[in-house]
Write an enzyme that holds these catalytic residues in place. Structure first.
Site, mmCIF file in Angstrom:
data_model
loop_
_atom_site.group_PDB
_atom_site.id
_atom_site.type_symbol
_atom_site.label_atom_id
_atom_site.label_comp_id
_atom_site.label_asym_id
_atom_site.label_seq_id
_atom_site.Cartn_x
_atom_site.Cartn_y
_atom_site.Cartn_z
ATOM 1 N N SER A 186 40.510 41.414 45.661
ATOM 2 C CA SER A 186 39.248 42.063 46.015
ATOM 3 C C SER A 186 38.022 41.415 45.384
ATOM 4 O O SER A 186 36.929 41.572 45.899
ATOM 5 C CB SER A 186 39.303 43.545 45.653
ATOM 6 O OG SER A 186 39.721 43.714 44.319
ATOM 7 N N HIS A 214 42.205 44.817 51.624
ATOM 8 C CA HIS A 214 41.113 43.993 52.143
ATOM 9 C C HIS A 214 41.510 43.140 53.337
ATOM 10 O O HIS A 214 40.696 42.373 53.845
ATOM 11 C CB HIS A 214 40.559 43.092 51.044
ATOM 12 C CG HIS A 214 39.584 43.812 50.165
ATOM 13 N ND1 HIS A 214 38.304 44.113 50.557
ATOM 14 C CD2 HIS A 214 39.724 44.320 48.929
ATOM 15 C CE1 HIS A 214 37.688 44.754 49.597
ATOM 16 N NE2 HIS A 214 38.524 44.901 48.587
ATOM 17 N N LYS A 245 38.036 50.798 54.188
ATOM 18 C CA LYS A 245 37.274 49.555 54.277
ATOM 19 C C LYS A 245 37.044 49.204 55.749
ATOM 20 O O LYS A 245 36.218 49.822 56.387
ATOM 21 C CB LYS A 245 37.988 48.474 53.472
ATOM 22 C CG LYS A 245 37.815 48.795 51.982
ATOM 23 C CD LYS A 245 38.586 47.954 51.033
ATOM 24 C CE LYS A 245 38.197 48.372 49.616
ATOM 25 N NZ LYS A 245 39.276 48.278 48.662
HETATM 26 C C1 LIG Z 1 39.551 49.195 47.552
HETATM 27 C C2 LIG Z 1 40.919 48.884 47.156
HETATM 28 C C3 LIG Z 1 41.861 49.899 46.977
HETATM 29 C C4 LIG Z 1 41.466 51.342 47.025
HETATM 30 O O1 LIG Z 1 41.209 51.776 48.298
HETATM 31 P P1 LIG Z 1 40.419 53.144 48.540
HETATM 32 O O2 LIG Z 1 40.844 53.567 49.873
HETATM 33 O O3 LIG Z 1 38.973 52.821 48.421
HETATM 34 O O4 LIG Z 1 40.858 54.085 47.463
HETATM 35 C C5 LIG Z 1 43.161 49.541 46.696
HETATM 36 N N1 LIG Z 1 43.522 48.250 46.569
HETATM 37 C C6 LIG Z 1 42.632 47.244 46.718
HETATM 38 C C7 LIG Z 1 43.105 45.831 46.585
HETATM 39 C C8 LIG Z 1 41.313 47.526 47.001
HETATM 40 O O5 LIG Z 1 40.437 46.534 47.121
#
Ligand SMILES: *Cc1c(COP(=O)(O)O)cnc(C)c1O
Length: 399
Positions: A186, A214, A245
């Site tokens: 990320s 992602h 996302k």
């Molecule tokens: C954003 C993210 C999460 C968490 O996701 P949410 O739905 O925002 O809780 C988990 N793993 C990774 C790699 C992320 O970038």
């Protein structure tokens, strides 16, 4: 008699003052209105390079319509945890839809990607087990590992040879073994060496788990994620994704075998002890997956990648260091945290919002801006953003 109480939380103020003294003031930026490529934060209109809204779905017509319709037919809340009375037909339909999309037997939807990771790792592994984890894995994976009380061994970022060293050292581990990685990292935007890690998992009899937060909606056919992108179907036992996302709403999910999902229904603590999604969110996600699997979805993904290539090429040409990114996540490396913070502040003043990230999100001395383009940015907006980033970068002698 007056009793004076000292504030037992006063040490927090001291710590905040220390952070401020380091030049790391922090305030929540407040978005006024919709999450869009050009948006108003703290009353100022800026080119928005700060969201994970890869495909622009937060404001998509068909998702909005689905959400409103679900409120009409199902109300605004689930009213109970999923394991008691809060499982609606919509929840089951979404789980089925995602499983089909991912090509797995089953799927369970969690309240967030964070709880999907943390809840799953903590449920599947126990204190006699072993977890082999990439050093840059997401915080939710790290927390899940800690909650499981398993032994944790960390391999160098994306380094399959280092992972193999750990696998060999622990070859005769008596408990279960989990090999876990982010699909796309990320903060750097690079992609895990999934085929090599799957080889190791198979050779050393590990459960293989990938967090595709992602890459869902970004990589693979119609955004099916890294497992699809790297041809690893059938080799990953646990696939996590987020609905927060590219999907544009909120939530997380775990795809895998029927027995994995049935087990998580009964043992994953966030699933058991926290209320499930309201109908509008579920319907939004259903509409998002329907869109992804259509030609309109394909067009959006194509646009996302065209914008990414344009933006990253331009930044590189200007002389910025954007590291090893292979995805729309674009780190602009600065190094010093206070300088990265100042870079972000000046950009915002000049009309571009790209947040800085420093310790503890990234290692000390590796502070950076993290810019993300979306499918819905217009070319002229990205051009203008690059001009502003260049001017501001020069003022800080970054280029
Ligand atoms: C954003 C993210 C999460 C968490 O996701 P949410 O739905 O925002 O809780 C988990 N793993 C990774 C790699 C992320 O970038």
């Amino acid at each position: 008699m007056t009793v004076t109480h000292s504030d037992p939380l006063s040490y927090l103020q001291d710590q905040l003052r220390e952070l401020d003294a380091k030049g790391l003031h922090f305030r929540l930026r407040v978005l006024d209105g919709e999450q869009r490529p050009v948006a108003r934060f703290d009353g100022k209109e800026v080119i928005n390079l700060s969201s994970n809204n890869y495909l622009g779905l937060t404001t998509h017509k068909s998702l909005r319509r689905a959400a409103i319709e679900a409120i009409r037919t199902h109300g605004v809340g689930a009213g109970a945890v999923r394991t008691i009375a809060g499982t609606m037909d919509l929840h089951m339909a979404l789980e089925e839809q995602i499983a089909k999309f991912k090509g797995t037997e089953a799927c369970v939807v969690f309240q967030s990607g964070f709880t999907a990771n943390a809840g799953t790792v903590a449920a599947v592994l126990g204190k006699d087990d072993l977890i082999i984890s990439d050093e840059l894995n997401h915080a939710s994976i790290i927390d899940g590992c800690r909650l499981s009380r398993a032994t944790i061994k960390v391999f160098k970022h994306k380094d399959a040879a280092d992972c193999e060293r750990i696998c060999k050292e622990t070859e005769n581990w008596p408990g279960h073994k989990l090999l876990i990685t982010d699909g796309v990292f990320s903060m750097d935007g690079d992609i895990a060496p999934l085929p090599e890690l799957c080889d190791l998992a198979e050779k050393f009899n590990c459960i293989m788990m990938v967090d595709d937060a992602h890459s869902s909606g970004v990589l693979g056919r119609n955004g099916r994620g890294t497992v699809d992108h790297l041809g690893c179907h059938g080799r990953v036992h646990i696939q996590v994704g987020t609905l927060s996302k590219a999907i544009g709403a909120m939530g997380g999910y775990v795809c895998g075998s029927r027995s994995l999902v049935d087990f998580l229904y009964r043992r994953a603590r966030p699933f058991l002890y926290s209320t499930g999604h309201p109908p509008s969110v579920i319907a939004t996600c259903q509409a998002a997956f329907t869109l992804l699997d259509s030609s309109d979805g394909e067009k959006l993904i194509k646009k996302l990648w065209a914008n990414t290539k344009f933006f990253q090429r331009r930044l590189k040409k200007l002389g910025f260091s954007i590291g090893a990114t292979q995805t729309p996540i674009t780190p602009i490396h600065v190094g010093d945290a206070a300088k990265a913070f100042e870079f972000s502040r000046r950009l915002y003043e000049a009309g571009v919002y790209a947040p800085s990230v420093g310790f503890p999100t990234v290692a000390e001395g590796k502070a950076r801006l993290r810019a993300i383009v979306t499918a819905t940015h217009k070319r002229a907006e990205l051009e203008r953003a690059c001009e502003i980033i260049a001017e501001t970068g020069r003022s800080l002698e970054l280029i």
